[in-house]
Design a protein around this motif. Structure first.
Motif, PDB file in Angstrom:
ATOM      1  N   CYS A 239     -17.638  34.254  40.888  1.00  9.25           N
ATOM      2  CA  CYS A 239     -16.853  33.746  39.812  1.00  9.25           C
ATOM      3  C   CYS A 239     -17.979  32.923  39.135  1.00  9.25           C
ATOM      4  N   CYS A 240     -17.902  32.684  37.910  1.00  2.19           N
ATOM      5  CA  CYS A 240     -18.689  31.660  37.259  1.00  2.19           C
ATOM      6  C   CYS A 240     -18.038  31.350  35.984  1.00  2.19           C
ATOM      7  N   PHE A 241     -18.206  30.100  35.314  1.00  6.11           N
ATOM      8  CA  PHE A 241     -17.467  29.763  33.837  1.00  6.11           C
ATOM      9  C   PHE A 241     -18.424  30.185  32.950  1.00  6.11           C
ATOM     10  N   GLY A 242     -17.924  30.545  31.657  1.00  5.05           N
ATOM     11  CA  GLY A 242     -18.469  30.904  30.494  1.00  5.05           C
ATOM     12  C   GLY A 242     -17.618  31.097  29.400  1.00  5.05           C
ATOM     13  N   GLY A 243     -18.267  31.652  28.488  1.00  2.00           N
ATOM     14  CA  GLY A 243     -17.706  31.693  27.096  1.00  2.00           C
ATOM     15  C   GLY A 243     -17.966  30.676  26.297  1.00  2.00           C
ATOM     16  N   GLU A 244     -17.589  30.686  25.019  1.00  4.98           N
ATOM     17  CA  GLU A 244     -18.093  29.966  23.888  1.00  4.98           C
ATOM     18  C   GLU A 244     -17.607  28.277  24.249  1.00  4.98           C
ATOM     19  N   SER A 245     -16.578  28.002  24.980  1.00  4.17           N
ATOM     20  CA  SER A 245     -16.139  26.845  25.203  1.00  4.17           C
ATOM     21  C   SER A 245     -16.267  26.686  26.759  1.00  4.17           C
ATOM     22  N   MET A 246     -16.928  27.328  27.510  1.00  2.00           N
ATOM     23  CA  MET A 246     -16.916  27.345  29.080  1.00  2.00           C
ATOM     24  C   MET A 246     -15.654  27.267  29.619  1.00  2.00           C
ATOM     25  N   ASP A 247     -14.736  27.886  29.153  1.00  2.00           N
ATOM     26  CA  ASP A 247     -13.267  27.758  29.669  1.00  2.00           C
ATOM     27  C   ASP A 247     -12.847  29.200  30.151  1.00  2.00           C
ATOM     28  N   GLU A 248     -13.672  29.972  30.376  1.00  2.00           N
ATOM     29  CA  GLU A 248     -13.377  31.425  30.944  1.00  2.00           C
ATOM     30  C   GLU A 248     -14.101  31.583  32.257  1.00  2.00           C
ATOM     31  N   LEU A 249     -13.438  32.020  33.219  1.00  2.00           N
ATOM     32  CA  LEU A 249     -13.785  32.499  34.511  1.00  2.00           C
ATOM     33  C   LEU A 249     -13.964  33.846  34.548  1.00  2.00           C
ATOM     34  N   GLY A 257     -15.744  51.705  49.032  1.00  2.00           N
ATOM     35  CA  GLY A 257     -14.685  52.043  49.907  1.00  2.00           C
ATOM     36  C   GLY A 257     -13.229  51.766  49.497  1.00  2.00           C
ATOM     37  N   GLN A 258     -12.896  51.317  48.181  1.00  2.00           N
ATOM     38  CA  GLN A 258     -11.665  51.127  47.669  1.00  2.00           C
ATOM     39  C   GLN A 258     -11.548  51.893  46.117  1.00  2.00           C
ATOM     40  N   ASP A 259      -9.998  52.219  45.973  1.00  2.00           N
ATOM     41  CA  ASP A 259      -9.825  53.440  44.943  1.00  2.00           C
ATOM     42  C   ASP A 259      -8.912  52.826  43.950  1.00  2.00           C
ATOM     43  N   GLY A 260      -8.652  51.724  43.940  1.00  2.00           N
ATOM     44  CA  GLY A 260      -7.918  50.759  42.885  1.00  2.00           C
ATOM     45  C   GLY A 260      -8.312  50.958  41.447  1.00  2.00           C
ATOM     46  N   GLU A 261      -7.567  50.731  40.498  1.00  2.00           N
ATOM     47  CA  GLU A 261      -8.211  50.834  39.268  1.00  2.00           C
ATOM     48  C   GLU A 261      -9.450  49.709  38.913  1.00  2.00           C
ATOM     49  N   GLY A 262      -8.999  48.613  39.350  1.00  2.00           N
ATOM     50  CA  GLY A 262      -9.665  47.387  39.039  1.00  2.00           C
ATOM     51  C   GLY A 262     -10.875  47.064  40.134  1.00  2.00           C
ATOM     52  N   ASP A 263     -10.873  47.950  41.251  1.00  2.00           N
ATOM     53  CA  ASP A 263     -11.734  47.679  42.396  1.00  2.00           C
ATOM     54  C   ASP A 263     -13.319  47.923  41.745  1.00  2.00           C
ATOM     55  N   GLY A 264     -14.183  47.033  41.749  1.00  2.00           N
ATOM     56  CA  GLY A 264     -15.889  47.245  41.431  1.00  2.00           C
ATOM     57  C   GLY A 264     -15.805  46.832  40.125  1.00  2.00           C
ATOM     58  N   CYS A 265     -14.797  46.510  39.298  1.00  2.00           N
ATOM     59  CA  CYS A 265     -14.869  45.987  37.728  1.00  2.00           C
ATOM     60  C   CYS A 265     -15.238  44.367  37.789  1.00  2.00           C
ATOM     61  N   ILE A 266     -15.505  44.089  36.475  1.00  2.00           N
ATOM     62  CA  ILE A 266     -15.799  42.492  36.138  1.00  2.00           C
ATOM     63  C   ILE A 266     -14.326  42.180  35.420  1.00  2.00           C
ATOM     64  N   PHE A 267     -14.069  41.036  35.860  1.00  2.00           N
ATOM     65  CA  PHE A 267     -12.703  40.536  35.386  1.00  2.00           C
ATOM     66  C   PHE A 267     -12.941  39.257  34.659  1.00  2.00           C
ATOM     67  N   ARG A 268     -12.132  38.799  33.955  1.00  2.00           N
ATOM     68  CA  ARG A 268     -12.151  37.523  33.030  1.00  2.00           C
ATOM     69  C   ARG A 268     -10.661  36.877  32.961  1.00  2.00           C
ATOM     70  N   CYS A 269     -10.778  35.494  32.946  1.00  2.00           N
ATOM     71  CA  CYS A 269      -9.298  34.692  32.759  1.00  2.00           C
ATOM     72  C   CYS A 269      -9.867  33.478  32.126  1.00  2.00           C
ATOM     73  N   LYS A 270      -8.862  33.403  31.287  1.00  2.00           N
ATOM     74  CA  LYS A 270      -8.855  31.815  30.356  1.00  2.00           C
ATOM     75  C   LYS A 270      -8.402  30.935  31.165  1.00  2.00           C
ATOM     76  N   LEU A 271      -8.866  29.779  31.348  1.00  2.00           N
ATOM     77  CA  LEU A 271      -8.110  28.823  31.964  1.00  2.00           C
ATOM     78  C   LEU A 271      -8.022  27.422  31.207  1.00  2.00           C
ATOM     79  N   ASN A 272      -7.328  26.413  31.763  1.00  2.00           N
ATOM     80  CA  ASN A 272      -6.905  25.378  30.928  1.00  2.00           C
ATOM     81  C   ASN A 272      -8.058  24.153  31.465  1.00  2.00           C
ATOM     82  N   VAL A 273      -8.987  24.660  32.104  1.00  2.00           N
ATOM     83  CA  VAL A 273     -10.345  23.857  32.439  1.00  2.00           C
ATOM     84  C   VAL A 273     -11.609  24.509  31.931  1.00  2.00           C
ATOM     85  N   SER A 274     -12.708  23.673  31.986  1.00  2.00           N
ATOM     86  CA  SER A 274     -13.876  24.116  31.640  1.00  2.00           C
ATOM     87  C   SER A 274     -14.874  24.000  32.673  1.00  2.00           C
ATOM     88  N   GLY A 275     -15.922  24.662  32.607  1.00  2.00           N
ATOM     89  CA  GLY A 275     -17.258  24.455  33.719  1.00  2.00           C
ATOM     90  C   GLY A 275     -18.275  23.843  33.104  1.00  2.00           C
TER      91      GLY A 275
END
Length: 282
Positions: A239-249, A257-275
């Motif tokens: 994981c890494c911090f990014g985005g305009e305010s550096m508050d997205e992970l 070997g995985q078959d879930g919808e999200g396996d192998g994808c890139i995710f993003r999460c808005k946080l209440n802290v920045s990096g």
């Protein structure tokens, strides 16, 4: 304990996405797909992939251009202006079964990079290396799988994960010399193993948990679990911090070997802290 939920940001499935890096100079997210040997970039929804080797463990943006330092199986390469050139040959440093793994630069532009086994029959067999002024030094020999790295805001503490030990370690760090000392266990991870990690502006860690479907938020001084991000993928890699305010992970995962919808994808999460801004090579 603060709990978040990550959303799929880029739904292309990767074999083993790793090493996300947000470069605020170009509003660019980058990552590698280790077994595919590619460095991938995403700018304004447009993805581009460049083949740099048979495998690539990490790619760190260059300080003086939009190119990358790529950590590959046989060496460290500079990818710049559409060309790939070897900077350092690793054949005398890596064993025959090793490949490059996770990597980070400190604030002086020194490269810390790990290795792991590229052959399951050879066991884990990793090491932790330092590249300083184009000289490679083996700093910690015979690790398991050398993984996530980060530095405290004052540059006096270095964090590093060794996945098979299920632990994240802290060291004293001398920024003037680039040396580490006083190794101690910061925290141990259960229900999964620690993979890549990053640090926020409050000097707390965000640790990707392989086999754990989550990113853990740990206190950088005590190792206490203070939060988590649920990720809809079995094997969360980094994981890494990014985005305009550096508050997205931004979070990478493995689809091998995985078959879930999200396996192998890139995710993003808005946080209440920045990096902090990420460090460049050079």
């Amino acid at each position: 304990m603060q709990t978040y939920k990550a959303d799929i940001y880029f739904n292309k499935k990767h074999s083993l996405a790793e090493g996300p890096y947000y470069d605020s100079r170009f509003n660019r997210l980058s990552w590698v797909d280790i077994p595919q040997g590619t460095v991938n970039t995403l700018i304004d929804g447009v993805c581009n992939s460049v083949k740099v080797g048979s495998t690539v463990g990490a790619a760190i943006p260059l300080k003086d251009s939009d190119g990358f330092l790529a950590c590959c199986t046989d060496g460290l390469y500079i990818e710049k202006d559409g060309e790939v050139k070897k900077l350092v040959d690793m054949s005398s440093h890596f064993k025959s079964f090793q490949r490059s793994n996770d990597a980070k630069c400190d604030s002086r532009g020194r490269l810390w990079f790990g290795s792991s086994s590229n052959d399951e029959t050879a066991g884990f067999g990793g090491d932790l290396f330092l590249l300083d002024n184009n000289v490679v030094t083996k700093v910690i020999p015979e690790t398991g799988i050398s993984n996530g790295m980060a530095w405290s805001s004052d540059g006096k503490t270095f964090y590093w994960a060794d996945s098979p030990e299920n632990a994240v370690f802290a060291f004293d760090y001398d920024m003037e010399t680039g040396t580490i000392s006083n190794r101690r266990v910061l925290c141990e991870i259960t229900d999964g193993v620690p993979d890549g990690l990053c640090i926020d502006a409050q000097d707390n860690l965000w640790i990707a948990v392989w086999g754990g479907r989550r990113v853990e938020n740990r206190d950088g001084k005590t190792g206490e679990l203070i939060g988590k991000i649920d990720v809809d993928a079995n094997n969360v890699t980094c994981c890494c911090f990014g985005g305009e305010s550096m508050d997205e992970l931004f979070i990478t995962t493995s689809g091998d070997g995985q078959d879930g919808e999200g396996d192998g994808c890139i995710f993003r999460c808005k946080l209440n802290v920045s990096g902090p801004e990420n460090n460049y090579f050079g």
